[in-house]
Scaffold this motif. Structure first.
Motif, PDB file in Angstrom:
ATOM      1  N   ALA A  58       0.829  -1.205   0.000  1.00 57.53           N
ATOM      2  CA  ALA A  58       0.000   0.000   0.000  1.00 57.53           C
ATOM      3  C   ALA A  58       0.865   1.258   0.000  1.00 57.53           C
ATOM      4  O   ALA A  58       0.351   2.365  -0.038  1.00 57.53           O
ATOM      5  N   LEU A  93      -2.262   7.354   3.914  1.00 55.78           N
ATOM      6  CA  LEU A  93      -2.764   6.397   2.927  1.00 55.78           C
ATOM      7  C   LEU A  93      -4.101   6.852   2.376  1.00 55.78           C
ATOM      8  O   LEU A  93      -4.362   6.756   1.174  1.00 55.78           O
ATOM      9  N   GLN A  94      -4.920   7.375   3.266  1.00 54.09           N
ATOM     10  CA  GLN A  94      -6.227   7.852   2.824  1.00 54.09           C
ATOM     11  C   GLN A  94      -6.097   8.980   1.808  1.00 54.09           C
ATOM     12  O   GLN A  94      -6.753   8.978   0.777  1.00 54.09           O
ATOM     13  N   ARG A  96      -3.553   9.659  -0.097  1.00 53.35           N
ATOM     14  CA  ARG A  96      -3.014   9.145  -1.359  1.00 53.35           C
ATOM     15  C   ARG A  96      -4.081   8.390  -2.149  1.00 53.35           C
ATOM     16  O   ARG A  96      -4.158   8.515  -3.365  1.00 53.35           O
ATOM     17  N   THR A  97      -4.896   7.646  -1.426  1.00 52.27           N
ATOM     18  CA  THR A  97      -5.960   6.894  -2.103  1.00 52.27           C
ATOM     19  C   THR A  97      -6.956   7.844  -2.757  1.00 52.27           C
ATOM     20  O   THR A  97      -7.384   7.623  -3.898  1.00 52.27           O
ATOM     21  N   GLU A  99      -6.383  10.857  -3.776  1.00 50.60           N
ATOM     22  CA  GLU A  99      -5.733  11.443  -4.949  1.00 50.60           C
ATOM     23  C   GLU A  99      -5.812  10.473  -6.129  1.00 50.60           C
ATOM     24  O   GLU A  99      -6.092  10.872  -7.263  1.00 50.60           O
ATOM     25  N   MET A 100      -5.577   9.192  -5.835  1.00 53.22           N
ATOM     26  CA  MET A 100      -5.604   8.204  -6.902  1.00 53.22           C
ATOM     27  C   MET A 100      -6.997   8.024  -7.476  1.00 53.22           C
ATOM     28  O   MET A 100      -7.162   7.854  -8.683  1.00 53.22           O
ATOM     29  N   LEU A 101      -7.989   8.103  -6.619  1.00 49.91           N
ATOM     30  CA  LEU A 101      -9.364   7.985  -7.114  1.00 49.91           C
ATOM     31  C   LEU A 101      -9.693   9.158  -8.036  1.00 49.91           C
ATOM     32  O   LEU A 101     -10.345   8.984  -9.065  1.00 49.91           O
ATOM     33  N   THR A 103      -7.531  10.835  -9.816  1.00 50.20           N
ATOM     34  CA  THR A 103      -6.790  10.647 -11.056  1.00 50.20           C
ATOM     35  C   THR A 103      -7.431   9.556 -11.906  1.00 50.20           C
ATOM     36  O   THR A 103      -7.469   9.653 -13.142  1.00 50.20           O
ATOM     37  N   LEU A 104      -7.937   8.543 -11.229  1.00 49.20           N
ATOM     38  CA  LEU A 104      -8.647   7.465 -11.917  1.00 49.20           C
ATOM     39  C   LEU A 104      -9.829   8.036 -12.693  1.00 49.20           C
ATOM     40  O   LEU A 104     -10.061   7.716 -13.864  1.00 49.20           O
ATOM     41  N   ARG A 106     -10.173  11.052 -13.709  1.00 50.63           N
ATOM     42  CA  ARG A 106      -9.653  11.875 -14.798  1.00 50.63           C
ATOM     43  C   ARG A 106      -9.228  11.024 -15.979  1.00 50.63           C
ATOM     44  O   ARG A 106      -9.475  11.366 -17.141  1.00 50.63           O
ATOM     45  N   LEU A 107      -8.574   9.907 -15.676  1.00 47.44           N
ATOM     46  CA  LEU A 107      -8.155   8.995 -16.746  1.00 47.44           C
ATOM     47  C   LEU A 107      -9.379   8.444 -17.477  1.00 47.44           C
ATOM     48  O   LEU A 107      -9.380   8.354 -18.705  1.00 47.44           O
TER      49      LEU A 107
ATOM     50  N   ALA B  58      -0.189   9.987  -8.983  1.00 45.91           N
ATOM     51  CA  ALA B  58      -0.982   8.765  -8.833  1.00 45.91           C
ATOM     52  C   ALA B  58      -0.117   7.528  -9.021  1.00 45.91           C
ATOM     53  O   ALA B  58      -0.601   6.411  -8.888  1.00 45.91           O
ATOM     54  N   LEU B  93      -3.881   1.419 -12.273  1.00 42.39           N
ATOM     55  CA  LEU B  93      -4.178   2.367 -11.195  1.00 42.39           C
ATOM     56  C   LEU B  93      -5.370   1.891 -10.384  1.00 42.39           C
ATOM     57  O   LEU B  93      -5.386   1.973  -9.158  1.00 42.39           O
ATOM     58  N   MET B 100      -5.113  -0.482  -2.030  1.00 43.93           N
ATOM     59  CA  MET B 100      -4.934   0.512  -0.973  1.00 43.93           C
ATOM     60  C   MET B 100      -6.190   0.667  -0.135  1.00 43.93           C
ATOM     61  O   MET B 100      -6.109   0.850   1.084  1.00 43.93           O
ATOM     62  N   LEU B 104      -6.344   0.171   3.745  1.00 41.52           N
ATOM     63  CA  LEU B 104      -6.915   1.248   4.557  1.00 41.52           C
ATOM     64  C   LEU B 104      -7.907   0.653   5.551  1.00 41.52           C
ATOM     65  O   LEU B 104      -7.891   0.982   6.750  1.00 41.52           O
TER      66      LEU B 104
END
Lengths: 129, 129
Positions: A58, A93-94, A96-97, A99-101, A103-104, A106-107, B58, B93, B100, B104
């Motif tokens: 993680a 971790l939260q 970062r998660t 942020e990744m969501l 970006t996901l 956005r992708l 990300a 991703l 993650m 979490l």
DNA sequence: ACTTGACTTGGAGTTCGCTCCAGAGAGTAC
DNA sequence: GTACTCTCTGGAGCGAACTCCAAGTCAAGT
């Protein structure tokens, strides 16, 4: 019940080198050896390996996990510090998660737009036929 | 409208060294220079910087982002490949994010158990008073 | 004209997290 | 007993992603 490094390596898909490295730097507590010096992993050791693999997966840093193990080994009076460390890492971790969501999302939007653009292009080409 | 590297660095919180590094390795398209050789970032350049910062944040690798930029610079006929690259990275991703989220949850459970344990201890101490 | 400060390049150095290797010591198989 | 395999240790090496540095250029201010 006790396992060799080869078995633990197989079980958790971590190289023997990585297992030895993790122990060397204190990422897992020291594993007991046979009289001839060979590691003999107990189920308890395996739980540490699994925990560390999960946390590293993680993205928790080695540094902070080493600190957690050190606190753990110092015993019950460090429970509060360990809890605080876990909360800190959980919060990291939260975010970062999250942020990744984002970006996901956005992708996915970007992919959708590609789909539309390529779709339009195909239509245009068909019309030209 | 055009910005210096200092301004872009400030705006996106990326060091000037990182901005130069990103350009050098092709993570962003080449930025135009003034006659005396100084970078002059257009709004378009800034969009690339922002995109790359977001994707790197990300966890997308530099390697794959460089490939995306290369495809982009080759023009429209690479749209399909770019889309596929994005889908691949989106899937990666997504699974990292799911991992993650599971971790979490695990951390939260662990923290809860710490809370209970410490709570019990405090109660016990109080009872002893 | 000269100092100051922001900018340039190419290349070396750093950090993190492994990963590989050399040399040696046991245990098993024949 | 000797060949083979597994494991050990300490240390070197590596890839990713920066980060820092030296030496030089240029524009602006005094």
């Amino acid at each position: 019940m006790a396992m060799t490094i080869a078995e633990v390596s197989e079980r958790f898909e971590l190289s023997q080198d990585t297992l030895r490295y993790y122990e060397r730097i204190g990422l897992i507590p020291r594993v007991n050896r046979t009289k001839s010096g060979i590691r003999s992993y107990t189920e308890e050791d395996c739980k540490w390996v699994e925990f560390v693999k999960c946390m590293r997966g993680a993205g928790l840093s080695i540094e902070v996990l080493v600190e957690y193990v050190e606190l753990f080994l110092r015993g019950d009076e460090t429970a509060e510090s360990r809890k605080e460390l876990l909360i800190e890492q959980r919060d990291l971790l939260q975010s970062r998660t999250e942020e990744m969501l984002r970006t996901l999302q956005r992708l996915n939007d970007k992919i959708d737009r590609y789909e539309q653009t390529i779709g339009r292009k195909e239509k245009t080409l068909k019309r030209l036929d």
